[in-house]
Design an enzyme around this catalytic site. Structure first.
Site, PDB file in Angstrom:
ATOM      1  N   SER A 143       0.839  -1.196   0.000  1.00  0.00           N
ATOM      2  CA  SER A 143       0.000   0.000   0.000  1.00  0.00           C
ATOM      3  C   SER A 143       0.874   1.245   0.000  1.00  0.00           C
ATOM      4  CB  SER A 143      -0.920   0.001   1.234  1.00  0.00           C
ATOM      5  OG  SER A 143      -1.785  -1.122   1.222  1.00  0.00           O
ATOM      6  N   ASP A 160       4.295   5.481  -2.817  1.00  0.00           N
ATOM      7  CA  ASP A 160       5.375   5.769  -3.763  1.00  0.00           C
ATOM      8  C   ASP A 160       5.611   4.593  -4.706  1.00  0.00           C
ATOM      9  OD1 ASP A 160       6.140   8.425  -2.832  1.00  0.00           O
ATOM     10  OD2 ASP A 160       6.858   7.423  -1.034  1.00  0.00           O
ATOM     11  N   GLY A 220      12.932   6.586  -0.225  1.00  0.00           N
ATOM     12  CA  GLY A 220      14.014   5.679   0.149  1.00  0.00           C
ATOM     13  C   GLY A 220      15.364   6.372   0.148  1.00  0.00           C
ATOM     14  N   TYR A 221      16.325   5.768  -0.526  1.00  0.00           N
ATOM     15  CA  TYR A 221      17.689   6.293  -0.570  1.00  0.00           C
ATOM     16  C   TYR A 221      17.962   7.098  -1.839  1.00  0.00           C
ATOM     17  CZ  TYR A 221      18.265   2.851   3.163  1.00  0.00           C
ATOM     18  OH  TYR A 221      18.128   2.124   4.326  1.00  0.00           O
ATOM     19  N   ASP A 222      16.896   7.431  -2.587  1.00  0.00           N
ATOM     20  CA  ASP A 222      17.054   8.138  -3.868  1.00  0.00           C
ATOM     21  C   ASP A 222      17.862   9.423  -3.755  1.00  0.00           C
ATOM     22  OD1 ASP A 222      15.580   6.164  -4.999  1.00  0.00           O
ATOM     23  OD2 ASP A 222      13.787   7.363  -5.375  1.00  0.00           O
ATOM     24  N   ASP A 232      10.422  -6.595  -4.002  1.00  0.00           N
ATOM     25  CA  ASP A 232      11.306  -6.475  -2.845  1.00  0.00           C
ATOM     26  C   ASP A 232      12.603  -5.878  -3.356  1.00  0.00           C
ATOM     27  OD1 ASP A 232      11.398  -7.090   0.089  1.00  0.00           O
ATOM     28  OD2 ASP A 232      13.300  -7.958  -0.532  1.00  0.00           O
ATOM     29  N   HIS A 279      16.080   0.465 -11.102  1.00  0.00           N
ATOM     30  CA  HIS A 279      16.115  -0.981 -10.914  1.00  0.00           C
ATOM     31  C   HIS A 279      14.725  -1.585 -10.971  1.00  0.00           C
ATOM     32  CE1 HIS A 279      15.496   1.164  -7.224  1.00  0.00           C
ATOM     33  NE2 HIS A 279      15.158   0.087  -6.558  1.00  0.00           N
ATOM     34  N   ARG A 280      13.769  -0.904 -10.369  1.00  0.00           N
ATOM     35  CA  ARG A 280      12.395  -1.409 -10.356  1.00  0.00           C
ATOM     36  C   ARG A 280      11.823  -1.428 -11.767  1.00  0.00           C
ATOM     37  NH1 ARG A 280      10.896   1.501  -6.660  1.00  0.00           N
ATOM     38  NH2 ARG A 280      11.239   0.016  -4.965  1.00  0.00           N
TER      39      ARG A 280
END
EC number: 3.6.1.66
Length: 206
Positions: free
Chosen positions: A8, A11, A160-162, A74, A187-188
């Site tokens: 959920s 982002d 995240g770590y962006d 993941d 990557h996603r």
């Protein structure tokens, strides 16, 4: 074809919806009550499969397995100088510092770890495993983005770590790039692209 995501997280949902415009994509909380899934795997693939199978089992209980496929992601960042950490623990990296880890607390811990190594930057890469569960079985793909992490946050477009990751061939952090550029190199997105090939084949018989 309808696909329910095993998340959920707004982002992640936004990013996946932007990539799969030809499919009906639903966040977990749009179809069912969110529930806790314990990620006990030792790899991105194992955790992605744990999540997607848990959601697909719920679909079967709701008699919706003929209407939906389940998709999970993941992902995480692996920093060379930290021996690949935080890796599969990226989302909860700072759980030894705060009760409920956030993107902000995770980034703060990563910066602290870099400083303890007396470095301001290190080679790193993102990994994403995309897992799909449907009547035909389970399928997985992987995507990678190589670059480096820095000990400061730059930009305001991402999560995240962006804000502290610079992909190879770029001088800006992922958080400083526009959405179209991010979709091309992330990557996603790479994992989702490979999964789209599988979805096209499955769509013929779904």
């Amino acid at each position: 074809m309808k696909i329910i995501l095993a998340t959920s997280n707004k982002d992640k949902v936004k990013e996946i919806k932007a990539f799969y415009k030809n499919y009906e994509i639903y966040a977990l909380n749009e179809i069912m009550q969110p529930f806790e899934i314990k990620e006990t795997g030792s790899s991105f693939k194992e955790n992605a499969l744990i999540k997607v199978n848990a959601v697909y089992k719920k679909l079967e209980e709701m008699k919706l397995e003929n209407e939906f496929m389940a998709l999970s992601d993941d992902s995480g960042i692996c920093v060379d100088i930290l021996g690949g950490a935080p890796g599969i623990y990226s989302a909860r990296y700072s759980n030894d510092m705060v009760i409920h880890p956030t993107d902000e607390s995770n980034r703060a811990k990563l910066i602290s770890k870099l400083h303890k190594k007396n470095v301001k930057t290190s080679p790193a890469h993102y990994t994403a495993c995309i897992a799909l569960s449907c009547k035909s079985g389970n399928f997985t793909t992987h995507g990678f983005m190589h670059g480096r992490v820095i000990d400061e946050e730059r930009g305001n477009n991402g999560f995240g770590y962006d804000f502290m990751f610079i992909a190879n061939g770029f001088s800006k952090t992922i958080g400083e790039l526009d959405e179209n550029t991010k979709l091309k190199i992330s990557h996603r997105s790479k994992g989702l692209f490979l999964m789209s090939k599988i979805l096209k084949i499955l769509n013929r018989s779904f």
